[in-house]
Scaffold this active site. Structure first.
Site, PDB file in Angstrom:
ATOM      1  N   ARG A  81       0.216  -1.769  14.567  1.00 26.89           N
ATOM      2  CA  ARG A  81       1.384  -1.975  13.700  1.00 26.89           C
ATOM      3  C   ARG A  81       2.549  -1.101  14.153  1.00 26.89           C
ATOM      4  NH1 ARG A  81       0.449  -1.386   7.419  1.00 26.89           N
ATOM      5  NH2 ARG A  81       0.488   0.818   7.948  1.00 26.89           N
ATOM      6  N   LYS A 185       7.192  -1.237   9.715  1.00 29.62           N
ATOM      7  CA  LYS A 185       7.187   0.020   8.968  1.00 29.62           C
ATOM      8  C   LYS A 185       8.264   0.941   9.560  1.00 29.62           C
ATOM      9  CE  LYS A 185       3.780   3.174   6.964  1.00 29.62           C
ATOM     10  NZ  LYS A 185       4.189   3.182   5.571  1.00 29.62           N
ATOM     11  N   GLU A 221       6.014  -6.687  -3.024  1.00 34.09           N
ATOM     12  CA  GLU A 221       5.115  -5.534  -2.927  1.00 34.09           C
ATOM     13  C   GLU A 221       5.733  -4.344  -3.646  1.00 34.09           C
ATOM     14  OE1 GLU A 221       4.620  -3.704   0.910  1.00 34.09           O
ATOM     15  OE2 GLU A 221       6.509  -4.530   1.619  1.00 34.09           O
TER      16      GLU A 221
END
Ligand code: PLP
Ligand code: COI
Length: 344
Positions: A81, A185, A221
């Site tokens: 990620r 992220k 989220e």
């Protein structure tokens, strides 16, 4: 030094430990990778991370097992990620095996600060960061990069640990732009959530739930975790599918465990904010959040109570036991999920 730490009373805050990992990149190569002792980062005022937010970060953990080993949970997934974010932000990738080696080395160097097994889920938080550094004021990618990892012992993200918390929808702001990269992220994705986080915490909420930025009709989220609901009648594990949601590694793991270990139906799909009655239980999930049951969710002033404001629902409890059992080495993990820091 660790004498001062009460493992049972750790919360989600920073404690300085002796070592951090650093590696530097210039002219196409990583160099000087190793442990350092200075918690201060060597960053110039003209660095792209400071001026333009050119950075990605991760959050994973090391866990103390019953037999005194220390293990990492799916470090390869966190490396992948980070590197997806690196590609998106025009940064060099950190080779996956280097990422894993760095996590092992920095945890081993600070081993005394890894909470021992059995303290309410306390673990060593690992924060890898890949940052654009050097002097570069053009609005283009940096020519120098710093990969750095600090570690720190932590307890639960939401104050009182594994019990239901109250959450609230931010109806005014989006976590990320409708067209953009919430699935990365990136350091910059978090800045716009911070003011709201402060505001709602003062009102007693644990965290903020964001809606999808395109239509504001569906749950995306939380500011630091993904959402799940347990459907009434079916016990189906449901979690939003959206390209503005960070692809949580905890979610990916729970989708697998719910289906294969607990025999639940699972679904990634739309979760409409006007249809909360659909769920018997709900919660937040993430590396730091683990599984945090949602007692209630307030939206436009209306408080929706899920299973209970004081008791944890039975399915959330099972998911928590399974995930934590695997992470702390008490339950056999699927192949490759749990990595001993002492193994080569
Ligand atoms: N969503 C956001 C915005 C997060 O910051 C995090 C945690 O890093 C998550 C979800 C959960 O992701 P993971 O389970 O990989 O920690
Ligand atoms: C994590 O869950 O590890 C994170 O990095 C989320 C965080 C922003 C606390």
């Amino acid at each position: 030094m660790t004498d001062k730490l009460n493992w049972d009373e750790l919360d989600f805050s920073y404690t300085e430990v002796p070592f951090r990992w650093r590696a530097y990149w210039k002219d196409g190569e990583w160099y000087k990778a190793g442990l350092e002792t200075d918690p201060q980062l060597p960053i110039r005022e003209a660095a792209p991370i400071v001026n333009y937010g050119q950075g990605v970060f991760e959050g994973n953990k090391a866990y103390g097992t019953k037999d005194g080993r220390v293990v990492l949970f799916r470090p390869d997934e966190f490396a992948k990620r980070l590197n997806r974010g690196a590609r998106r932000l025009g940064m060099p990738e950190v080779p996956e095996e280097e990422f894993i080696r760095a996590c092992k080395e920095v945890v081993k160097a600070n081993r005394d600060f890894v909470p021992p097994h059995g303290h309410n889920g306390a673990a060593m938080f690992i924060r890898p960061m890949l940052l654009g550094v050097g002097d570069h004021i053009q609005v283009s990618a940096a020519e120098e990069y710093l990969f750095t990892i600090y570690v720190t012992p932590v307890g639960p993200l939401y104050k009182s640990g594994f019990k239901p918390h109250d959450f609230v929808v931010d109806s005014e702001h989006d976590r990320v732009a409708a067209d953009g990269n919430g699935d990365v992220k990136a350091t910059a994705n978090y800045a716009s959530t911070l003011a709201t986080a402060n505001k709602v915490r003062k009102s007693g909420y644990a965290d903020v739930v964001y809606l999808d930025p395109a239509t504001h009709t569906k749950i995306d989220e939380l500011s630091a975790a993904n959402f799940f609901g347990i459907e009434k009648g079916t016990n189906k594990f449901v979690t939003p599918l959206s390209n503005t949601v960070l692809p949580s590694i905890t979610k990916k793991s729970l989708l697998h465990l719910a289906e294969h270990n607990l025999g639940l139906e699972v679904e990634e799909g739309d979760v409409f904010i006007d249809d909360l009655d659909r769920f018997e239980e709900a919660g937040a999930m993430g590396n730091a959040a683990v599984i945090s049951p949602m007692g209630s969710l307030t939206y436009n002033g209306n408080k929706h109570v899920f299973y209970s404001e004081t008791e944890v629902g039975p399915v959330s409890q099972k998911l928590y036991n399974e995930l934590m059992g695997i992470q702390f080495g008490d339950i056999e993990a699927p192949e490759g999920w749990v990595v001993d820091v002492d193994e080569d």
